[in-house]
Every structure is written in structure tokens, then in C-alpha cells.
Write an enzyme that holds these catalytic residues in place. Sequence first.
Site, mmCIF file in Angstrom:
data_model
loop_
_atom_site.group_PDB
_atom_site.id
_atom_site.type_symbol
_atom_site.label_atom_id
_atom_site.label_comp_id
_atom_site.label_asym_id
_atom_site.label_seq_id
_atom_site.Cartn_x
_atom_site.Cartn_y
_atom_site.Cartn_z
ATOM 1 N N ASP A 8 52.280 -86.636 -13.510
ATOM 2 C CA ASP A 8 50.724 -86.693 -12.754
ATOM 3 C C ASP A 8 49.876 -85.490 -13.492
ATOM 4 O O ASP A 8 50.606 -84.573 -13.923
ATOM 5 C CB ASP A 8 50.808 -86.427 -11.451
ATOM 6 C CG ASP A 8 49.626 -87.095 -10.595
ATOM 7 O OD1 ASP A 8 48.620 -87.523 -11.224
ATOM 8 O OD2 ASP A 8 49.580 -86.724 -9.427
ATOM 9 N N GLY A 9 48.602 -85.583 -13.250
ATOM 10 C CA GLY A 9 47.724 -84.711 -13.959
ATOM 11 C C GLY A 9 46.578 -84.261 -12.820
ATOM 12 O O GLY A 9 46.262 -85.044 -11.990
ATOM 13 N N GLU A 46 46.251 -86.157 -17.165
ATOM 14 C CA GLU A 46 46.992 -87.283 -16.932
ATOM 15 C C GLU A 46 47.917 -88.001 -18.203
ATOM 16 O O GLU A 46 48.930 -88.627 -18.034
ATOM 17 C CB GLU A 46 46.144 -88.711 -16.364
ATOM 18 C CG GLU A 46 45.574 -88.488 -14.807
ATOM 19 C CD GLU A 46 46.503 -88.605 -13.652
ATOM 20 O OE1 GLU A 46 47.742 -88.800 -14.019
ATOM 21 O OE2 GLU A 46 46.128 -88.713 -12.700
ATOM 22 N N ASP A 69 50.313 -92.613 -11.251
ATOM 23 C CA ASP A 69 49.448 -93.162 -10.571
ATOM 24 C C ASP A 69 48.159 -93.451 -11.245
ATOM 25 O O ASP A 69 47.228 -93.958 -10.726
ATOM 26 C CB ASP A 69 49.209 -92.295 -9.229
ATOM 27 C CG ASP A 69 48.666 -91.125 -9.573
ATOM 28 O OD1 ASP A 69 48.183 -90.893 -10.676
ATOM 29 O OD2 ASP A 69 48.936 -90.065 -8.615
ATOM 30 N N HIS A 126 49.249 -90.425 -3.363
ATOM 31 C CA HIS A 126 48.975 -89.847 -2.061
ATOM 32 C C HIS A 126 49.573 -91.080 -1.201
ATOM 33 O O HIS A 126 48.870 -91.340 -0.154
ATOM 34 C CB HIS A 126 47.720 -89.551 -1.888
ATOM 35 C CG HIS A 126 47.109 -88.522 -2.583
ATOM 36 N ND1 HIS A 126 47.518 -87.056 -2.797
ATOM 37 C CD2 HIS A 126 46.124 -88.336 -3.731
ATOM 38 C CE1 HIS A 126 46.840 -86.608 -3.916
ATOM 39 N NE2 HIS A 126 46.188 -87.326 -4.548
ATOM 40 N N ASP A 136 52.622 -84.544 -8.255
ATOM 41 C CA ASP A 136 51.125 -83.993 -8.080
ATOM 42 C C ASP A 136 51.012 -82.659 -7.623
ATOM 43 O O ASP A 136 50.147 -81.843 -7.812
ATOM 44 C CB ASP A 136 50.493 -85.004 -7.036
ATOM 45 C CG ASP A 136 49.141 -84.405 -6.144
ATOM 46 O OD1 ASP A 136 48.297 -84.715 -7.143
ATOM 47 O OD2 ASP A 136 49.088 -84.138 -5.334
#
Length: 238
Positions: A8-9, A46, A69, A126, A136
Site C-alpha cells: 500500500d502507499g 502505490e 487496493d 479500509h 496501510d
Amino acid sequence: MSILLFTDGAAKGNPGPGGWGVVMARGDRVRELGGRSAHTTNNQMELTAPLEALRALRGVDGVVALHADSTYVIQGITQWIHGWRRRGWHTAEGKPVLNRELWEALAVEVTARGRGGVQWHWVRGHAAVPGNERADEIASGCAAGKPVDLYDGSLLDYPIALHDLPDDTSVPKRPAGGARGKPAPAYSYLSVVDGVAVRHATWAECERRVKGVSGAKFKKAMSAADEQAILQGWGARL
């Protein structure tokens, strides 16, 4: 041996300070990675997360099940990149592809693992997917300049249920364009004014809200997943 990977970024300001996070599990071992950039974008972070993860796995055998995501990253590396190369790294609209160096570097790492060596899975951000939530958390902590305690040890002692995954990890399909190359209709229009995000049904409505407002942000979303990615990049929620 298969390798379970979450990436994740995050960026605070987009552009602004950013961070990336990685959680990887192989056999009975878990390792976390993270990093920070003083001035970057959400998309760059990302892309950096899977790039750094695959670099860390050089020389390590096993099929990588990579969960992210970001539809931008997954669709870009599995679909769009072929057209970009044919067009000399230009989009279908003739514009230079953003973040080309990162795309090329990521493609090198993916190719090095061989056909089928990296399997891409989309998870909703999320949405209580433990591995994604932890990636995240690392990315956001790095972006904020906070110290992040990165784990490297036994899977048995790791407090997060990494194998708790959704049944469907396929990438959401974006609406196809209409006849004669007409652009696909927007899913929604988004704006942020003074930190408050609003969804609009029409572009005119969105434009009225942001016109003349210093620091306002606005963008068209093509799908629910795209909408979520935009809001995440802004650090905002509806």
C-alpha cells in the site's frame, strides 16, 4: 513455496510527504517493509510499494500472491502497460505516461519472476482485510514521519491474521467506452473544499463548488473503486 504479499502507499497532500508499506509472509516467517519520500504522490507510493517488495524478494523462489487496493497499479501493470509501450509510452490520448520510470522498474521485477510468477489480487481498502490494513498503517505512518516498528519474525507470533482474505479478489472492471470511441460515463464527480469531501451527480455541480476556491480539489471517478482510490489519495472520506 508461495509468498503472500500486501502492499500500500499513501501521500499527505498529493503531492506531499508520502510513504509505502509492505507485509510479506513466506512459510512460517513474516517480514514488514516501509519507506518515506518527502515529496511525492499517492500513485507513486502505490507503485513503489510492490516495486520494493519484489526487489526484496530477488533470489527467493515461489509464486507471489500480491494483494493491493490500487486498481491503478494492478490494471496498469497487467493491462495498460502493453498499449503504453506500443505507443512509445504515451496514453491513448497521446499524453506522456506519468510515473514511467516506476512502471518500467516494476515491469522488470515482474518479468524477472517469470510468467505467472506474480499473481495480482485486488482488495478493497479500509474494508477490514488485516494484511491490507497493516500495509496501510505502515504507509500512513511513514508518510506522517512517525516511527514505525517493522516486524520481522515468526508467523506464529505475528498478531495479524494475514490469511483472512475475501473470497473475491478480482479487479473491478471499469465501464467500457461507448460506440465510436465515446468516453464512458462517469460514476461520480468528487470535490474537496476545506477538507470536506462531497460526491456530485454532474460536472457542473462539482465545478460550481470548487470554482474560485483556493486549495480545492476535484476529479471524475469512473467506478466505485476509482472513487475510493481518489478519496484515499486525497486523505478524505465522504
